[in-house]
Each structure stands twice: as structure tokens, then as C-alpha cells.
Design a protein around this motif. Structure first.
Motif, mmCIF file in Angstrom:
data_model
loop_
_atom_site.group_PDB
_atom_site.id
_atom_site.type_symbol
_atom_site.label_atom_id
_atom_site.label_comp_id
_atom_site.label_asym_id
_atom_site.label_seq_id
_atom_site.Cartn_x
_atom_site.Cartn_y
_atom_site.Cartn_z
ATOM 1 N N THR A 113 19.852 -25.696 -36.931
ATOM 2 C CA THR A 113 19.111 -26.118 -35.741
ATOM 3 C C THR A 113 19.626 -25.419 -34.479
ATOM 4 N N TRP A 114 20.905 -25.024 -34.478
ATOM 5 C CA TRP A 114 21.470 -24.353 -33.293
ATOM 6 C C TRP A 114 21.113 -22.872 -33.251
ATOM 7 N N ARG A 115 20.613 -22.339 -34.362
ATOM 8 C CA ARG A 115 20.038 -20.983 -34.353
ATOM 9 C C ARG A 115 18.567 -21.068 -33.943
ATOM 10 N N ALA A 154 6.802 -29.936 -27.418
ATOM 11 C CA ALA A 154 8.188 -30.434 -27.568
ATOM 12 C C ALA A 154 8.075 -31.749 -28.337
ATOM 13 N N THR A 155 7.482 -31.636 -29.527
ATOM 14 C CA THR A 155 7.011 -32.823 -30.249
ATOM 15 C C THR A 155 7.857 -33.179 -31.469
ATOM 16 N N GLY A 156 9.068 -32.604 -31.562
ATOM 17 C CA GLY A 156 10.004 -33.081 -32.573
ATOM 18 C C GLY A 156 9.854 -32.457 -33.954
ATOM 19 N N PHE A 157 10.336 -33.191 -34.959
ATOM 20 C CA PHE A 157 10.533 -32.622 -36.298
ATOM 21 C C PHE A 157 10.026 -33.581 -37.375
ATOM 22 N N TYR A 158 9.739 -32.999 -38.565
ATOM 23 C CA TYR A 158 9.513 -33.844 -39.742
ATOM 24 C C TYR A 158 10.886 -34.305 -40.223
ATOM 25 N N ILE A 216 4.041 -30.837 -23.948
ATOM 26 C CA ILE A 216 3.656 -32.096 -24.604
ATOM 27 C C ILE A 216 4.926 -32.726 -25.172
ATOM 28 N N GLY A 217 5.193 -33.973 -24.756
ATOM 29 C CA GLY A 217 6.388 -34.663 -25.231
ATOM 30 C C GLY A 217 7.400 -34.835 -24.119
ATOM 31 N N THR A 218 8.172 -35.920 -24.218
ATOM 32 C CA THR A 218 9.227 -36.170 -23.227
ATOM 33 C C THR A 218 10.507 -36.635 -23.927
ATOM 34 N N GLY A 219 10.811 -36.008 -25.091
ATOM 35 C CA GLY A 219 12.039 -36.330 -25.820
ATOM 36 C C GLY A 219 13.188 -35.431 -25.375
ATOM 37 N N ALA A 220 14.208 -35.338 -26.233
ATOM 38 C CA ALA A 220 15.443 -34.616 -25.884
ATOM 39 C C ALA A 220 15.169 -33.142 -25.572
ATOM 40 N N SER A 221 14.227 -32.531 -26.289
ATOM 41 C CA SER A 221 13.943 -31.109 -26.025
ATOM 42 C C SER A 221 13.207 -30.954 -24.695
ATOM 43 N N ALA A 222 12.185 -31.796 -24.468
ATOM 44 C CA ALA A 222 11.374 -31.667 -23.250
ATOM 45 C C ALA A 222 12.209 -31.864 -21.990
ATOM 46 N N VAL A 223 13.136 -32.833 -22.001
ATOM 47 C CA VAL A 223 13.877 -33.081 -20.746
ATOM 48 C C VAL A 223 14.776 -31.899 -20.389
ATOM 49 N N GLN A 224 15.016 -31.015 -21.358
ATOM 50 C CA GLN A 224 15.801 -29.816 -21.044
ATOM 51 C C GLN A 224 14.886 -28.642 -20.673
ATOM 52 N N ILE A 225 13.727 -28.579 -21.315
ATOM 53 C CA ILE A 225 12.808 -27.458 -21.041
ATOM 54 C C ILE A 225 12.192 -27.587 -19.642
ATOM 55 N N HIS A 237 6.210 -24.063 -30.275
ATOM 56 C CA HIS A 237 6.988 -25.284 -30.465
ATOM 57 C C HIS A 237 8.383 -25.042 -29.905
ATOM 58 N N SER A 238 8.998 -26.110 -29.388
ATOM 59 C CA SER A 238 10.323 -25.953 -28.779
ATOM 60 C C SER A 238 11.337 -25.325 -29.749
ATOM 61 N N ALA A 239 11.190 -25.605 -31.045
ATOM 62 C CA ALA A 239 12.160 -25.081 -32.016
ATOM 63 C C ALA A 239 11.762 -23.716 -32.564
ATOM 64 N N CYS A 273 18.650 -25.417 -23.593
ATOM 65 C CA CYS A 273 19.091 -26.159 -24.784
ATOM 66 C C CYS A 273 20.613 -26.368 -24.759
ATOM 67 N N ARG A 274 20.984 -27.619 -24.899
ATOM 68 C CA ARG A 274 22.397 -27.988 -24.762
ATOM 69 C C ARG A 274 22.628 -29.242 -25.596
ATOM 70 N N CYS A 275 23.828 -29.387 -26.118
ATOM 71 C CA CYS A 275 24.138 -30.578 -26.920
ATOM 72 C C CYS A 275 24.383 -31.773 -26.010
ATOM 73 N N ARG A 286 3.792 -39.681 -23.668
ATOM 74 C CA ARG A 286 3.172 -40.783 -24.398
ATOM 75 C C ARG A 286 4.005 -42.050 -24.199
ATOM 76 N N THR A 287 5.336 -41.894 -24.337
ATOM 77 C CA THR A 287 6.241 -43.031 -24.150
ATOM 78 C C THR A 287 7.398 -42.560 -23.266
ATOM 79 N N PRO A 288 7.699 -43.268 -22.162
ATOM 80 C CA PRO A 288 8.824 -42.798 -21.337
ATOM 81 C C PRO A 288 10.155 -42.993 -22.059
ATOM 82 N N LYS A 340 15.055 -45.510 -28.966
ATOM 83 C CA LYS A 340 14.833 -44.070 -29.135
ATOM 84 C C LYS A 340 16.085 -43.404 -28.580
ATOM 85 N N ARG A 341 16.297 -42.155 -28.930
ATOM 86 C CA ARG A 341 17.503 -41.487 -28.463
ATOM 87 C C ARG A 341 17.538 -41.430 -26.930
ATOM 88 N N ALA A 342 18.678 -41.856 -26.337
ATOM 89 C CA ALA A 342 18.833 -41.777 -24.884
ATOM 90 C C ALA A 342 18.922 -40.304 -24.482
HETATM 91 O O1 N01 Z 1 11.675 -34.556 -30.417
HETATM 92 P P1 N01 Z 1 11.384 -36.148 -30.254
HETATM 93 P P2 N01 Z 1 12.762 -33.660 -29.670
HETATM 94 N N1 N01 Z 1 0.884 -36.501 -28.331
HETATM 95 O O2 N01 Z 1 10.778 -36.550 -31.571
HETATM 96 C C1 N01 Z 1 5.959 -36.711 -28.178
HETATM 97 C C2 N01 Z 1 17.758 -33.746 -31.295
HETATM 98 N N2 N01 Z 1 17.886 -32.952 -30.081
HETATM 99 O O3 N01 Z 1 12.631 -32.275 -30.208
HETATM 100 O O4 N01 Z 1 7.875 -40.867 -27.902
HETATM 101 C C3 N01 Z 1 1.718 -36.668 -27.308
HETATM 102 O O5 N01 Z 1 12.564 -36.871 -29.761
HETATM 103 C C4 N01 Z 1 6.754 -37.942 -28.472
HETATM 104 O O6 N01 Z 1 6.143 -39.084 -27.889
HETATM 105 P P3 N01 Z 1 6.515 -40.583 -28.432
HETATM 106 C C5 N01 Z 1 17.928 -35.217 -30.973
HETATM 107 O O7 N01 Z 1 18.484 -35.889 -32.074
HETATM 108 C C6 N01 Z 1 19.039 -33.010 -29.395
HETATM 109 O O8 N01 Z 1 12.710 -33.842 -28.223
HETATM 110 O O9 N01 Z 1 6.495 -40.472 -29.935
HETATM 111 N N3 N01 Z 1 3.037 -36.700 -27.422
HETATM 112 C C7 N01 Z 1 8.078 -37.569 -27.820
HETATM 113 O O10 N01 Z 1 8.055 -37.749 -26.445
HETATM 114 C C8 N01 Z 1 16.500 -35.640 -30.761
HETATM 115 O O11 N01 Z 1 16.290 -37.019 -30.868
HETATM 116 C C9 N01 Z 1 19.157 -32.327 -28.230
HETATM 117 O O12 N01 Z 1 5.462 -41.452 -27.895
HETATM 118 C C10 N01 Z 1 3.549 -36.550 -28.635
HETATM 119 C C11 N01 Z 1 8.161 -36.077 -28.127
HETATM 120 O O13 N01 Z 1 6.850 -35.633 -28.391
HETATM 121 C C12 N01 Z 1 15.788 -34.828 -31.818
HETATM 122 O O14 N01 Z 1 16.455 -33.581 -31.810
HETATM 123 C C13 N01 Z 1 18.128 -31.549 -27.755
HETATM 124 C C14 N01 Z 1 2.744 -36.363 -29.773
HETATM 125 C C15 N01 Z 1 8.995 -35.783 -29.352
HETATM 126 O O15 N01 Z 1 10.304 -36.169 -29.101
HETATM 127 C C16 N01 Z 1 14.329 -34.579 -31.565
HETATM 128 O O16 N01 Z 1 14.132 -34.266 -30.184
HETATM 129 C C17 N01 Z 1 16.969 -31.492 -28.483
HETATM 130 C C18 N01 Z 1 1.356 -36.338 -29.585
HETATM 131 N N4 N01 Z 1 0.516 -36.207 -30.621
HETATM 132 C C19 N01 Z 1 16.845 -32.181 -29.631
HETATM 133 N N5 N01 Z 1 3.574 -36.252 -30.857
HETATM 134 C C20 N01 Z 1 20.408 -32.457 -27.474
HETATM 135 O O17 N01 Z 1 21.473 -32.555 -28.030
HETATM 136 C C21 N01 Z 1 4.820 -36.366 -30.404
HETATM 137 N N6 N01 Z 1 4.814 -36.545 -29.061
HETATM 138 C C22 N01 Z 1 20.282 -32.540 -26.039
#
Ligand code: N01
Length: 498
Positions: A46-48, A337-341, A177-186, A159-161, A55-57, A202-204, A289-291
Motif C-alpha cells: 500500500t505504501w508503493r 478517494a473511495t477506499g478499498f475492497y 469523491i469521499g472524505t476519508g483518510a485519503s481525501a483529507v490529505q489530497i 483513484h487515490s491509490a 500521503c502520510r501515515c 456522504r458522511t462527515p 469510522k477511522r479518526a
Molecule cells: O477510504 P475510506 P480511504 N459516493 O473507505 C466515500 C487507510 N489510510 O482511502 O463514509 C460518495 O476510509 C465514503 O463515504 P462514507 C486507513 O486505514 C490511511 O480514505 O462511506 N462517497 C468515504 O468518505 C483508512 O481508513 C491513511 O459515507 C463515497 C470515502 O469515500 C483506509 O486506508 C491514509 C462513495 C472512502 O473512505 C481507507 O481510507 C489513507 C459513493 N458511492 C488511507 N463510496 C493514513 O495513514 C465511498 N464514498 C493517513
């Protein structure tokens, strides 16, 4: 091309943090009869793969490293992707793991042949081994949602990855699209250069203050000269997180409430506009959800060239994104920035144990699992970072090293009789899994939010629901009474997971 080993004792799949850790530990116990299959041309997992800007841990550097390879040269208290990737490559070189890696070997299928072997079909040939270790990671397969019309978008998407470093953002209209860990850095990384940025939420998330700072050169000199000082700092970080965060997330609601109030103050301080603040305020428990540690995500959202879109996405048009209120948002680039399977990682469908059982049944929670590592119907098989070994507060490497202690102890005991095939007793796996799910109740992860920690039935198959010291204790020794043994090439024992 190196000669292909037709038969090797151990095959590890994946050269990320877990696979490299496995390689080092095997070599340290004088076991060199192993190969690591890596689908890419470089190690790093994942770090590659995650090369998006910013992107930062989010786990402190001193803790986010192997216990056998502390790094006194970290530049910052939270390392960025480059530094971690470099650290992984340096560690693999230093401990002699690299010659064991077969790069560009994609495992297409692995099955147990009942004659005492795992048979692996890769895009570079067929291999077999006695023990199979899956180290493919849970954040390896990017998930892009199937939004109607997505294929018709006329601009660029990524995709972010799977970041495209050649993509320029200057002066463009960009959607994230998305506000998870990847989006808050991008978002804060690209906001200054784009013409306009829309963030689709979708969810804060719970965005918490980030204690990031550079590590000064005198500190690095101190750690190089007196490694025990870095060990002390590391231990301090580990225990502080265990005591405060795990207690708050699993046992003490009052403590969690206190942390939530502090985090809400971070939002109030950084977002002055009450309407925007209300849309950014989470309505579920901190930690569910992950802080998300960040000091620059909220300030970026407050910039005049940024808007937060909370209206749901209806579909994608060639010009941009149409939301359910009928508004068309025009873009040149869409970033997913919609995460992983995770529980539905496709790798689970490719590993086939006895009686045609697939690993996907275990990772999705249909089959019970023991210590996140072994499974009924999967003889001579170990999974690293398996079900319910995830943590949100501490280093995943800690959990991987616990599992490696267990795997190595198992291999040592099993090698006394080298023809032995082992498999966890279904009753042991079942009672372990039931106990784990019982402990999950009452934690923040069962408090009602939706996240990638859950499978499609809402069952949490990702998180470890207790102090990590408990996991370390449970994985200290391989106890043969938890397993059934038979000789290779004999019929497999008749066991049932139910
Ligand atoms: O992915 P996520 P990530 N329409 O699954 C949204 C690690 N990590 O890549 O919350 C609209 O967390 C989804 O919305 P909701 C870390 O373990 C670590 O950001 O499901 N939105 C959410 O906001 C982390 O937990 C670091 O309602 C849609 C976002 O996409 C894990 O990787 C950095 C949607 C997905 O967030 C994953 O993080 C990066 C749709 N159809 C990653 N589908 C660090 O160490 C999804 N979403 C800092």
C-alpha cells in the motif's frame, strides 16, 4: 529470469509490510527455503501504491516501524509515503529479503491439493509449497463505486491509490469523491493550485488535531547514538495510545465523550461558518469510522475556490457530476478517494482450501477464524493481517509482528515432523470468533455507523476489539491442542465448521 522453484517449503504472497516482515523473521530463524511472490515490479504494498499528494501515515513514525528495525532517521513525527516506502526497501535489503522476492509474479489462484501441498498458478508459471502465507494486505484493491454514467465522463478520472503523477491540476475544475483518510490529505494538497474544487461528502468524518512536527537533527543524532532512547519514546507512544484510545473506544464512554468534546472544538476553531460547520459535524461516535488527523483539511474547505457538496450524487454526465437536486457540477478531473475492497477483497476468491472452500468465506465472516491467522478447511495456511486484526489507534506492524511470532512458533513445532499437515479445529475457531464478536458489542465499532470495517451483513470483520496486549498474549505460542494433525497424502480429517 531467475530459475523457477518448482517446489519450495514456504511461499509468501505479497511483499508489503507483512510479507517483508515474514521474510526477515524466517531468515532470522535460519529458514531460507521460501519465496515471496509480488505482483508488482517493486516491493512496498500500500505504501508503493498510494502516491497521491500529501500521503502520510497517521500513526507516529517511531511506532510505525518493525521492532527489529527501528529507524533513527525519520524526518517527521508522522512519516510521509516516500519515507515509509524507502524504509521498507532499506529494511528488505538490509536483512537479505530481496533475493527471495519474485517480482512481477501475480498469483492467479492457489489451491490445496490434498497431497500435502499448495499449488499456485501465477502468470509466470505453476509452483507448489508445503506452507502458504497470505500477506496481501487489506488495503490493496481500490474500490471505485459504480455510479451510473461514470464511463461517459469526458475528463480524467483516477483513484487515490492509482494516482497518475502526470496529471496536472493547475487551473482545472476538480471533484474529490469521499472524505476519508485519503481525501483529507489530497484536498489540502491540491486546493491551492486548482481553479475550483468540489468535495463530495456522504458522511462527515471525525477530523482530529494533528500533532505533526519535524524531528530535529539533534533528536536523530540522539536516537542513532542511544537507540534505547528511541525505544523508550516508542514505548511511551504505544502505551499512551493503548491506555487512552482503546479504553475510550472499548470500555469507558465518559473518556470517549471527553475526547469528542476536544475534537469538536477543533472543528469550531477551524470552521467559522456555522452552516458549513453543521454539515461537517459527525453524528456518530468518535472512532466508529477511522479518526482523521488533519490541521489543514478544514482550512482548505473554507477557501473561496472550494465547496463541500453534501447533496447525494445522482449520476455522472460527460461534463461532470449531477446531484439529486438536479444541479450539474462541471469538472475536468474526478478523483475517487473511495477506499478499498476489504472483506470482499478479490484475492479471497482465488485461494481455495479443502472441499472447495474459498478464503473469501473466511474474510467475509462466513467461516470462523482463529487469531486472524488460521481457518478450518485451510491446511498449512496462515494469513497475515487477517480478519479482526485491524487497529485504528496503533501500528498495524505491531499486530503483524504478533502474528509472525505465532507463525514462526508453529513452523518450528511442525518441522519436528516435516510431513505433518495441520488445520485449526473448527470448534476452536468458532469459539474464538464468537468470543471476539461478543467483545465487539459495546465498543464504538458496534455503535451504528457504516464503514469498511463491516462486511455486507454489517458484521465487523476488520477491527480488533480490545487492547493489543491481549492479542500479543494470545499469539505468543502456537498451541498444538488447538489443531488437528495428519500425515501428508493421507485423507484429510473429517471436520465441520458448524
Ligand atoms: O477510504 P475510506 P480511504 N459516493 O473507505 C466515500 C487507510 N489510510 O482511502 O463514509 C460518495 O476510509 C465514503 O463515504 P462514507 C486507513 O486505514 C490511511 O480514505 O462511506 N462517497 C468515504 O468518505 C483508512 O481508513 C491513511 O459515507 C463515497 C470515502 O469515500 C483506509 O486506508 C491514509 C462513495 C472512502 O473512505 C481507507 O481510507 C489513507 C459513493 N458511492 C488511507 N463510496 C493514513 O495513514 C465511498 N464514498 C493517513
Amino acid at each position: 529470469m531467475p530459475p523457477q522453484p518448482l517446489d519450495t517449503k514456504i511461499i509468501v504472497v505479497g511483499a508489503g509490510l507483512a510479507g517483508i516482515g515474514a521474510g526477515v523473521r524466517l531468515l532470522q530463524m535460519d529458514e531460507s527455503d521460501f519465496v515471496i511472490f509480488e505482483r508488482a515490479e517493486q516491493l512496498g504494498g500500500t505504501w508503493r501504491d498510494n502516491q497521491y499528494p500529501g500521503c502520510r501515515c497517521d500513526v507516529p513514525s517511531h511506532l510505525y516501524s518493525y521492532s527489529f528495525a527501528l529507524n533513527p532517521n525519520w524526518q517527521q513525527t508522522y512519516a510521509d509515503q516516500d519515507d515509509i516506502w524507502e524504509y521498507m526497501q532499506a529494511t528488505a535489503e538490509r536483512f537479505g529479503v530481496v533475493p527471495h522476492i519474485r517480482f512481477s509474479h501475480n498469483v492467479l489462484e492457489a489451491h490445496w491439493d490434498d497431497g500435502g501441498h499448495w499449488v499456485l498458478t501465477t502468470d509466470r508459471g505453476v509452483f507448489q509449497c508445503r506452507y502458504l502465507v497470505s500477506a496481501t494486505g487489506s488495503l490493496a484493491e481500490p474500490s471505485t463505486p459504480s455510479i451510473p454514467g461514470a464511463g461517459r465522463f469526458s475528463g480524467a478520472t483516477m483513484h487515490s491509490a492509482r494516482w497518475d503523477p502526470s496529471q496536472r491540476f493547475d487551473g482545472l475544475r476538480v471533484a474529490v469523491i469521499g472524505t476519508g483518510a485519503s481525501a483529507v490529505q489530497i484536498v489540502p494538497s491540491i486546493q491551492p493550485s486548482v481553479a475550483h474544487l468540489s468535495v463530495f461528502q456522504r458522511t462527515p468524518g471525525w477530523v482530529v488535531p494533528h500533532p505533526l512536527r519535524p524531528i530535529r537533527s539533534w533528536e536523530r543524532r540522539l536516537y542513532r547514538r542511544f537507540p534505547f532512547i528511541q525505544r523508550l519514546v516508542r514505548a511511551g507512544i504505544y502505551w499512551q495510545r493503548e491506555v487512552v484510545v482503546v479504553s475510550a473506544f472499548t470500555k469507558y464512554d465518559g473518556l470517549r465523550g471527553l475526547l469528542e468534546r476536544q475534537v469538536r472544538r477543533h472543528l469550531a476553531r477551524q470552521v467559522r461558518d456555522p452552516e458549513l460547520r453543521a454539515r461537517l459535524a459527525p453524528d456518530y461516535q468518535l472512532g466508529c469510522k477511522r479518526a482523521l488527523p488533519s490541521n489543514d483539511f478544514y482550512p482548505a474547505l473554507c477557501q473561496p475556490n472550494v465547496d463541500l457538496v453534501t447533496e447525494p450524487i445522482a449520476r455522472i454526465e460527460p461534463e461532470g457530476i449531477l446531484t439529486t437536486d438536479g444541479q450539474l457540477h462541471r469538472f475536468d478531473v474526478i478523483v475517487y478517494a473511495t477506499g478499498f475492497y476489504v472483506s470482499d477483497n478479490p484475492m479471497g476468491g482465488r485461494i481455495v482450501g479443502r472441499a472447495s472452500h474459498r478464503l473469501a468465506e473466511a474474510t467475509s465472516g462466513e467461516l470462523p477464524c482463529y487469531l486472524g491467522t488460521t481457518f478450518p478447511y485451510f491446511p498449512n495456511f496462515f494469513m497475515l493481517s487477517g480478519p479482526n486484526t485491524g487497529t485504528g489507534h496503533t501500528s498495524q506492524i505491531f499486530m503483524i509482528e504478533c502474528q509472525l511470532n505465532y507463525v514462526l512458533d508453529a513452523l518450528e513445532q511442525l518441522e519436528v515432523d516435516s510431513g505433518t499437515v495441520f488445520e485449526v479445529l473448527p470448534s476452536v475457531a468458532m469459539s474464538y470468533t464468537e468470543d471476539l464478536q461478543r467483545r465487539m458489542r459495546g465498543t464504538v465499532w458496534s455503535s451504528g455507523c457504516a464503514s469498511w470495517y463491516q462486511n455486507s451483513d454489517g458484521r465487523n470483520v476488520a477491527m480488533w476489539p480490545d487492547y493489543t496486549t491481549v492479542f500479543r498474549r494470545q499469539t505468543r505460542r502456537f498451541d498444538p491442542t488447538d489443531y488437528v494433525f495428519h500425515r501428508a497424502a493421507q485423507p484429510a480429517p473429517s471436520v465441520s465448521a458448524n
